[in-house]
Design a protein around this motif. Sequence first.
Motif, PDB file in Angstrom:
ATOM      1  N   GLY A  96       0.843  -1.186   0.000  1.00  0.00           N
ATOM      2  CA  GLY A  96       0.000   0.000   0.000  1.00  0.00           C
ATOM      3  C   GLY A  96       0.876   1.233   0.000  1.00  0.00           C
ATOM      4  O   GLY A  96       1.986   1.217   0.546  1.00  0.00           O
ATOM      5  N   ASN A  97       0.385   2.281  -0.638  1.00  0.00           N
ATOM      6  CA  ASN A  97       1.157   3.524  -0.671  1.00  0.00           C
ATOM      7  C   ASN A  97       0.209   4.692  -0.839  1.00  0.00           C
ATOM      8  O   ASN A  97      -0.807   4.585  -1.522  1.00  0.00           O
ATOM      9  N   VAL A 113       0.824   1.042   6.307  1.00  0.00           N
ATOM     10  CA  VAL A 113       1.777   0.682   5.244  1.00  0.00           C
ATOM     11  C   VAL A 113       2.827  -0.302   5.764  1.00  0.00           C
ATOM     12  O   VAL A 113       3.173  -1.277   5.079  1.00  0.00           O
ATOM     13  N   VAL A 114       3.306  -0.078   6.973  1.00  0.00           N
ATOM     14  CA  VAL A 114       4.269  -1.039   7.548  1.00  0.00           C
ATOM     15  C   VAL A 114       3.612  -2.415   7.701  1.00  0.00           C
ATOM     16  O   VAL A 114       4.225  -3.446   7.387  1.00  0.00           O
ATOM     17  N   THR A 193      -0.023   2.285 -13.492  1.00  0.00           N
ATOM     18  CA  THR A 193      -0.210   1.496 -12.272  1.00  0.00           C
ATOM     19  C   THR A 193      -0.820   2.387 -11.192  1.00  0.00           C
ATOM     20  O   THR A 193      -0.717   3.616 -11.254  1.00  0.00           O
ATOM     21  N   GLU A 194      -1.404   1.735 -10.200  1.00  0.00           N
ATOM     22  CA  GLU A 194      -1.960   2.463  -9.059  1.00  0.00           C
ATOM     23  C   GLU A 194      -0.856   3.275  -8.371  1.00  0.00           C
ATOM     24  O   GLU A 194      -1.050   4.426  -7.985  1.00  0.00           O
ATOM     25  N   GLY A 195       0.311   2.639  -8.234  1.00  0.00           N
ATOM     26  CA  GLY A 195       1.429   3.328  -7.579  1.00  0.00           C
ATOM     27  C   GLY A 195       1.761   4.642  -8.276  1.00  0.00           C
ATOM     28  O   GLY A 195       1.883   5.697  -7.634  1.00  0.00           O
ATOM     29  N   MET A 196       1.866   4.602  -9.595  1.00  0.00           N
ATOM     30  CA  MET A 196       2.233   5.825 -10.315  1.00  0.00           C
ATOM     31  C   MET A 196       1.090   6.827 -10.337  1.00  0.00           C
ATOM     32  O   MET A 196       1.328   8.039 -10.322  1.00  0.00           O
TER      33      MET A 196
END
Length: 267
Positions: A96-97, A113-114, A193-196
């Motif tokens: 997750g981010n 996130v951890v 991507t979701e991240g980007m």
Amino acid sequence: MAITLDFSGQTVVVIGGTSGINRGVAESFAQHGAKVAVASRSKDKVNDTVAKLKELGADAMGFCADVRDVEAVKAGLKQVHDAFGDFDCLVSGAAGNFPAMANGMSPNGFKAVVDIDLMGTFHVMQSAFPFLKQPGASVINISAPQAFLPMMAQSHVCAAKAGVDMITRCLSLEWGPLGIRVNSVCPGPIDKTEGMSRLAPTPEIRQRTIDSVPLKRFGLPEDIGNVCLFLASPLASYVSGTIFPVDGAWSQGGCGDMQVGLAKFFE
Ligand code: NAP
Ligand code: COA
């Protein structure tokens, strides 16, 4: 020279394999003959991915689990083992981010996130261990440049992914004598991507990001898939304990421009 990567008869499990980069990795293995299992929280995403993997010709299955729930992870992996046998390759990529400065994030935001990235990786690896082929299995953790480069608005992800890479390195020591290889792959900025979409949310930050990649393009999920195929193959039989950036040399320049653009959001 012809190099053929054939994973026929092999079992590959991709945790977090139902979208983006990890789904691309699952599809790469399906295209190269493997039996592929994927897992994530969303039933719809699992079903959609399994259907696609079957369309690609693979024996495929999936299960729903949150990687924060170790019992759910264990139960799902057992189902896969019962159906597909020992795992030749395990890819652990659930994460997750969200961008947030440390002062703009609750302790629970940092912890979320951890718990997903770091605790989740530990849960997945420890739960999969009894099912890994010995000798011969290849374990690949999907990490990130944040593991070794500090970034603004990413203190939670940097801390968690640094831990992921340390798990990779420690378990390469513990599991090496059993013939199990453990490596991390650190994708650079991967398009669509979701991240980007979270880290480069505007055309300006996208352009800054591309400009800061020495190869002058975003990566694609298949760029990561190709390296995972290599790491799972006999070509990589002496490769273990490595942290493998697949980022067009982005991290060599410090990945600076994206975070500077992002930091402006929080001024
Ligand atoms: P993504 O599409 O959001 O992929 C995340 C995957 O993990 C999804 O399948 C998601 O499915 C699953 N997931 C998330 N939380 C989970 C949880 N608690 N338990 C189980 N599954 C969970 O994102 P992505 O951008 O492709 O990122 C994939 C990986 O690449 C991550 O490890 C990320 O850190 C790494 N990475 C990405 C980039 C990039 O440019 N995108 C760069 C460097 C590293 P559900 O929602 O169904 O759970
Ligand atoms: N800024 C600051 N804090 C945020 C945030 C943001 N953009 N998004 C979530 N948080 C905080 C929440 O406020 C909450 O803290 P609180 O309880 O103190 O209010 C904490 O994070 C957990 O949020 P929640 O929505 O309950 O967590 P979740 O377990 O349902 O989801 C996330 C986890 C937040 C990481 C979610 O974004 C997710 O599921 N991501 C998966 C997909 C992804 O991130 N892909 C990118 C590639 S890694």
